[in-house]
Write an enzyme that holds these catalytic residues in place. Structure first.
Site, mmCIF file in Angstrom:
data_model
loop_
_atom_site.group_PDB
_atom_site.id
_atom_site.type_symbol
_atom_site.label_atom_id
_atom_site.label_comp_id
_atom_site.label_asym_id
_atom_site.label_seq_id
_atom_site.Cartn_x
_atom_site.Cartn_y
_atom_site.Cartn_z
ATOM 1 N N PRO A 26 1.019 -1.190 -0.124
ATOM 2 C CA PRO A 26 -0.139 -0.113 0.087
ATOM 3 C C PRO A 26 0.877 1.278 -0.129
ATOM 4 C CG PRO A 26 -0.845 -1.651 1.622
ATOM 5 C CD PRO A 26 0.628 -2.124 1.288
ATOM 6 N N GLU A 27 0.466 2.442 -0.595
ATOM 7 C CA GLU A 27 1.130 3.613 -0.862
ATOM 8 C C GLU A 27 0.203 4.634 -0.323
ATOM 9 O OE1 GLU A 27 2.799 4.288 -4.794
ATOM 10 O OE2 GLU A 27 3.113 1.999 -5.217
ATOM 11 N N LYS A 86 3.840 6.274 4.195
ATOM 12 C CA LYS A 86 2.845 5.146 4.309
ATOM 13 C C LYS A 86 2.835 4.435 5.721
ATOM 14 C CE LYS A 86 5.541 3.892 0.091
ATOM 15 N NZ LYS A 86 6.487 2.861 -0.501
ATOM 16 N N HIS A 133 -5.632 -15.525 8.980
ATOM 17 C CA HIS A 133 -4.706 -14.505 8.923
ATOM 18 C C HIS A 133 -4.793 -13.429 9.880
ATOM 19 C CE1 HIS A 133 -4.952 -15.885 4.533
ATOM 20 N NE2 HIS A 133 -4.048 -16.536 4.959
ATOM 21 N N ARG A 176 0.591 -12.196 4.636
ATOM 22 C CA ARG A 176 1.966 -12.428 4.281
ATOM 23 C C ARG A 176 3.097 -12.077 5.737
ATOM 24 N NH1 ARG A 176 2.537 -9.918 -1.882
ATOM 25 N NH2 ARG A 176 1.086 -11.363 -2.766
ATOM 26 N N LYS A 203 20.728 15.624 -6.178
ATOM 27 C CA LYS A 203 20.927 14.212 -6.168
ATOM 28 C C LYS A 203 21.271 13.788 -7.532
ATOM 29 C CE LYS A 203 19.060 13.689 -2.130
ATOM 30 N NZ LYS A 203 19.806 12.826 -0.933
ATOM 31 N N ARG A 243 12.144 -3.970 -9.396
ATOM 32 C CA ARG A 243 10.883 -3.721 -9.700
ATOM 33 C C ARG A 243 10.780 -3.868 -11.153
ATOM 34 N NH1 ARG A 243 12.295 -0.373 -5.220
ATOM 35 N NH2 ARG A 243 10.805 -0.357 -3.554
#
Length: 293
Positions: A2-3, A61, A104, A123, A169, A279
């Site tokens: 989740p973001e 998050k 769960h 998980r 950066k 990713r």
């Protein structure tokens, strides 16, 4: 994972239903769910008992419930000096009421109105922990969250300051978007969506992107996450749900993520996928050309 939009949807649901409620019982069903609480399950249970949930918070998050004592005091007068920090991990869910799959269920807290607040995590990458609140840049946040930067939807987010940081950066702009100490709340999905909207390839060096374009990118990030919030977040499977167990549907509106081989909604070119930081990055080769080597 989740973001920001997905976590914010959960926070809003909790704010509506559990603020002002007192914890009357706690049961930890799986010790891994409290592994971040160094004092262990018994300590977390003992400290949660008889506390009142005085509010909710989120930074990027990370989600938390502020806790206070003094159940006989009006809610507005109860002091909040520590918090229950919730990390959803890959599949964590904060559910109110019945749990569809008790296999769960990791933690359950009974509230004084008879509602059960459950942490369900298939998980087991997420969990609960208790932490003191500290003041950072004028805001009270749990100590483990103090290093996390503000996110684009935070009213105190300083876009110009973040642009200055990004310009220093010398690594890929997508890598910087995913760095929660630079700007928080953005994960792989919303990074790709923001980059697509701003017409920037994620492989470009942040230092090589103009200030104006970086500001546009951060604006795009705020816009895409606002749009996602309005649709309940992004759910590719049943693992992300709100407090009522309902899935979001922003996945139907994605312009970049997961669209390899499909035409770009803007120019018609075929969308591509590259590997990036273990990713996948999805982009339009015409609107978002890769930097020259």
């Amino acid at each position: 994972m989740p973001e920001l939009p997905e976590v914010e949807v959960v926070r809003r649901g909790l704010a509506e239903h559990v603020t002002g409620r007192t914890v009357t019982a706690v049961r930890v069903h799986h010790p891994r769910a409290v592994r971040r609480h160094e004092a262990g399950p018994a300590d977390l249970t003992a400290r949660l008992l008889d506390t009142t949930i005085t509010g909710t918070g989120r930074r990027g998050k990370y989600l938390w419930l502020t806790l206070g004592d003094g159940a006989d005091e009006p809610l507005a007068r109860r002091e909040s000096n520590f918090a229950l920090v919730v990390h959803l991990g890959m599949s964590g869910q904060m559910l109110l009421g019945d749990v569809p799959n008790a296999n769960h269920l990791r933690i359950a807290a009974l509230l004084d109105d008879g509602t059960t607040l459950s942490f369900v995590d298939q998980r087991t990458f997420g969990g609960w922990m208790l932490a003191d609140l500290v003041t950072v840049d004028g805001s009270d946040v749990p100590a483990p969250v103090a290093h996390i930067a503000r996110d684009p939807l935070d009213p105190l987010f300083d876009r110009d300051a973040v642009v200055k940081v990004l310009r220093r950066k010398h690594s890929e702009i997508k890598r910087q978007l995913l760095d929660q100490t630079v700007v928080s709340g953005i994960g792989n999905i919303y990074a790709d969506e923001s980059l697509w909207r701003a017409k920037i390839n994620g492989a470009r060096l942040a230092s090589g992107v103009s200030r104006a374009k970086l500001a546009e990118l951060l604006g795009a990030a705020a816009d895409v996450m606002t749009d996602a919030l309005a649709q309940g977040g992004t759910s590719f499977d049943s693992l992300y749900v709100n407090v009522n167990g309902e899935s979001g549907y922003f996945d139907r509106s994605l312009d970049a993520y997961g669209r390899e081989g499909e035409p770009c909604r803007r120019c018609g070119a075929i969308m591509r996928r590259d590997k990036f930081m273990n990713r996948s990055s999805f982009y339009c080769p015409r609107c978002q050309p890769r930097p020259r080597v």
